[in-house]
Write an enzyme that holds these catalytic residues in place. Structure first.
Site, mmCIF file in Angstrom:
data_model
loop_
_atom_site.group_PDB
_atom_site.id
_atom_site.type_symbol
_atom_site.label_atom_id
_atom_site.label_comp_id
_atom_site.label_asym_id
_atom_site.label_seq_id
_atom_site.Cartn_x
_atom_site.Cartn_y
_atom_site.Cartn_z
ATOM 1 N N SER A 42 -5.936 34.569 -10.863
ATOM 2 C CA SER A 42 -6.665 33.321 -10.622
ATOM 3 C C SER A 42 -7.704 33.517 -9.531
ATOM 4 O O SER A 42 -7.377 33.845 -8.383
ATOM 5 C CB SER A 42 -5.693 32.213 -10.206
ATOM 6 O OG SER A 42 -6.441 31.104 -9.748
ATOM 7 N N MET A 57 3.054 24.575 -15.875
ATOM 8 C CA MET A 57 2.793 24.682 -14.435
ATOM 9 C C MET A 57 4.114 24.897 -13.713
ATOM 10 O O MET A 57 5.078 24.157 -13.924
ATOM 11 C CB MET A 57 2.138 23.400 -13.903
ATOM 12 C CG MET A 57 0.716 23.146 -14.385
ATOM 13 S SD MET A 57 -0.446 24.471 -14.004
ATOM 14 C CE MET A 57 -0.309 24.567 -12.212
ATOM 15 N N MET A 70 -11.253 22.087 -11.051
ATOM 16 C CA MET A 70 -10.629 20.889 -10.466
ATOM 17 C C MET A 70 -11.708 19.883 -10.095
ATOM 18 O O MET A 70 -12.784 20.275 -9.645
ATOM 19 C CB MET A 70 -9.830 21.257 -9.216
ATOM 20 C CG MET A 70 -8.809 22.358 -9.428
ATOM 21 S SD MET A 70 -7.837 22.602 -7.932
ATOM 22 C CE MET A 70 -6.877 24.046 -8.377
ATOM 23 N N MET A 123 -8.248 21.227 -14.808
ATOM 24 C CA MET A 123 -7.458 20.186 -14.129
ATOM 25 C C MET A 123 -8.412 19.054 -13.813
ATOM 26 O O MET A 123 -8.802 18.836 -12.656
ATOM 27 C CB MET A 123 -6.809 20.771 -12.868
ATOM 28 C CG MET A 123 -5.605 21.657 -13.181
ATOM 29 S SD MET A 123 -5.209 22.766 -11.820
ATOM 30 C CE MET A 123 -6.393 24.062 -12.151
ATOM 31 N N HIS A 161 -8.442 33.965 -14.703
ATOM 32 C CA HIS A 161 -8.047 32.560 -14.746
ATOM 33 C C HIS A 161 -8.987 31.762 -13.848
ATOM 34 O O HIS A 161 -9.124 32.041 -12.658
ATOM 35 C CB HIS A 161 -6.599 32.444 -14.264
ATOM 36 C CG HIS A 161 -6.001 31.086 -14.387
ATOM 37 N ND1 HIS A 161 -5.472 30.605 -15.558
ATOM 38 C CD2 HIS A 161 -5.830 30.107 -13.471
ATOM 39 C CE1 HIS A 161 -5.001 29.383 -15.368
ATOM 40 N NE2 HIS A 161 -5.207 29.055 -14.094
ATOM 41 N N HIS A 184 -8.774 26.852 -16.995
ATOM 42 C CA HIS A 184 -7.699 25.869 -16.860
ATOM 43 C C HIS A 184 -8.326 24.601 -16.284
ATOM 44 O O HIS A 184 -8.658 24.554 -15.100
ATOM 45 C CB HIS A 184 -6.620 26.466 -15.934
ATOM 46 C CG HIS A 184 -5.514 25.534 -15.580
ATOM 47 N ND1 HIS A 184 -4.676 25.755 -14.503
ATOM 48 C CD2 HIS A 184 -5.081 24.379 -16.147
ATOM 49 C CE1 HIS A 184 -3.789 24.777 -14.423
ATOM 50 N NE2 HIS A 184 -4.016 23.924 -15.407
ATOM 51 N N ASP A 222 -9.769 28.101 -12.385
ATOM 52 C CA ASP A 222 -9.221 26.762 -12.147
ATOM 53 C C ASP A 222 -10.334 25.768 -11.882
ATOM 54 O O ASP A 222 -10.977 25.792 -10.826
ATOM 55 C CB ASP A 222 -8.265 26.802 -10.945
ATOM 56 C CG ASP A 222 -6.980 27.532 -11.271
ATOM 57 O OD1 ASP A 222 -6.312 27.146 -12.249
ATOM 58 O OD2 ASP A 222 -6.640 28.496 -10.549
ATOM 59 N N ASP A 265 1.982 29.296 -14.478
ATOM 60 C CA ASP A 265 0.917 29.255 -13.472
ATOM 61 C C ASP A 265 1.428 28.553 -12.219
ATOM 62 O O ASP A 265 1.804 27.377 -12.271
ATOM 63 C CB ASP A 265 -0.287 28.503 -14.071
ATOM 64 C CG ASP A 265 -1.468 28.397 -13.112
ATOM 65 O OD1 ASP A 265 -1.442 29.055 -12.059
ATOM 66 O OD2 ASP A 265 -2.417 27.651 -13.446
HETATM 67 C C1 DX5 Z 1 -2.931 25.679 -9.157
HETATM 68 C C2 DX5 Z 1 -3.702 26.595 -10.063
HETATM 69 C C3 DX5 Z 1 -3.241 27.993 -10.076
HETATM 70 C C4 DX5 Z 1 -3.379 28.704 -8.739
HETATM 71 C C5 DX5 Z 1 -2.227 29.635 -8.629
HETATM 72 O O1 DX5 Z 1 -3.205 24.358 -9.473
HETATM 73 O O2 DX5 Z 1 -3.645 26.128 -11.406
HETATM 74 O O3 DX5 Z 1 -3.921 28.746 -11.089
HETATM 75 O O4 DX5 Z 1 -4.556 29.446 -8.601
HETATM 76 O O5 DX5 Z 1 -2.250 30.207 -7.385
HETATM 77 P P1 DX5 Z 1 -0.979 31.002 -6.813
HETATM 78 O O6 DX5 Z 1 -0.741 32.144 -7.770
HETATM 79 O O7 DX5 Z 1 -1.402 31.422 -5.479
HETATM 80 O O8 DX5 Z 1 0.178 30.043 -6.819
HETATM 81 ZN ZN ZN Z 2 -4.449 27.440 -13.007
#
Ligand code: DX5
Ligand code: ZN
Length: 217
Positions: A8, A135, A35, A66, A31, A64, A33, A173
């Site tokens: 990620s 998750m 947000m 969110m 990956h 991903h 993220d 994840d």
């Molecule tokens: C959290 C993200 C994850 C995050 C995971 O909402 O969706 O992808 O980057 O990070 P680690 O591996 O540090 O928990």
């Molecule tokens: Zn993620």
């Protein structure tokens, strides 16, 4: 069931994303993220950055989302060139239409569930997806502690997937590291997102190799 590792970039240096992508040549995916400060209390990046990153790396992007209203935005990530686009079941109002649109644009379609969202109500949607993301932390931030309470759901999801032909990838994840990844794999996950465990390591390539070995064991 081949093990895949998806580092990620949330844990990477946002000012040097192309270099950070190049730093993990042994990753199966990157990956990303996305947000929006609404679905989760954090803000990261959006379409322009994904478009730029697609051009800057040959590693396929695992986006991903969110975000609120993924029905409106998700297809554009597929159009931008993401290899996989995952929407949250809690946010989508028309998940079947959106998942079909993602696929019709040539990307793999993923459905994500928060830790407290049950998997059983989504059994009938399994034919619409290429990956189920469970998750293992509350979404929004990297570096959180892995939630073991999700593991029974990983097991039940694996059983559902097998009942439906075993074609769908099962991704976990959040809080995945060399210590927790074995439990995830044993419960049936086959695609592992890791942020801090990869980009927080002094040698990200070696960290990925270690995670892969621990998941395969
Ligand atoms: C959290 C993200 C994850 C995050 C995971 O909402 O969706 O992808 O980057 O990070 P680690 O591996 O540090 O928990
Ligand atoms: Zn993620």
């Amino acid at each position: 069931m081949a093990v895949q590792i998806s580092p990620s970039i949330l844990a990477a240096d946002f000012a040097r994303l192309a270099d950070e992508a190049a730093a993990v040549p042994n990753a199966d995916w990157l990956h990303v993220d996305v947000m929006d400060y609404h679905f989760v209390p954090n803000l990261t990046l959006g379409l322009p950055v994904v478009e730029a990153l697609c051009k800057a790396t040959a590693t396929p992007l695992d986006c991903h989302l969110m975000i609120e209203d993924p029905d409106r935005w998700a297809p554009q990530y597929a159009e931008a060139g993401a290899g996989s686009v995952t929407i949250h079941a809690e946010a989508a109002k028309a998940p079947i239409r959106t998942l079909r649109e993602i696929r019709s644009l040539g990307a793999r379609a993923g459905l994500a569930l928060n830790p407290a969202t049950a998997v059983e109500p989504y059994e009938d949607l399994l034919g619409e997806i290429d990956m189920l993301l469970l998750m293992t932390v509350e979404p929004g931030f990297g570096g959180q502690k892995f939630l073991d309470v999700v593991l029974p759901k990983v097991r039940r999801a694996r059983a559902l997937i097998e009942r439906h032909g075993g074609r769908i990838w099962l991704q976990v994840d959040g809080g995945v590291d060399a210590e927790t990844i074995g439990r995830c794999a044993e419960a049936g996950a086959d695609v592992f997102v890791a942020g801090s465990a990869v980009y927080g390591a002094s040698d990200p390539v070696a960290a990925i190799d270690r995670l892969r070995a621990a998941a395969t064991r």
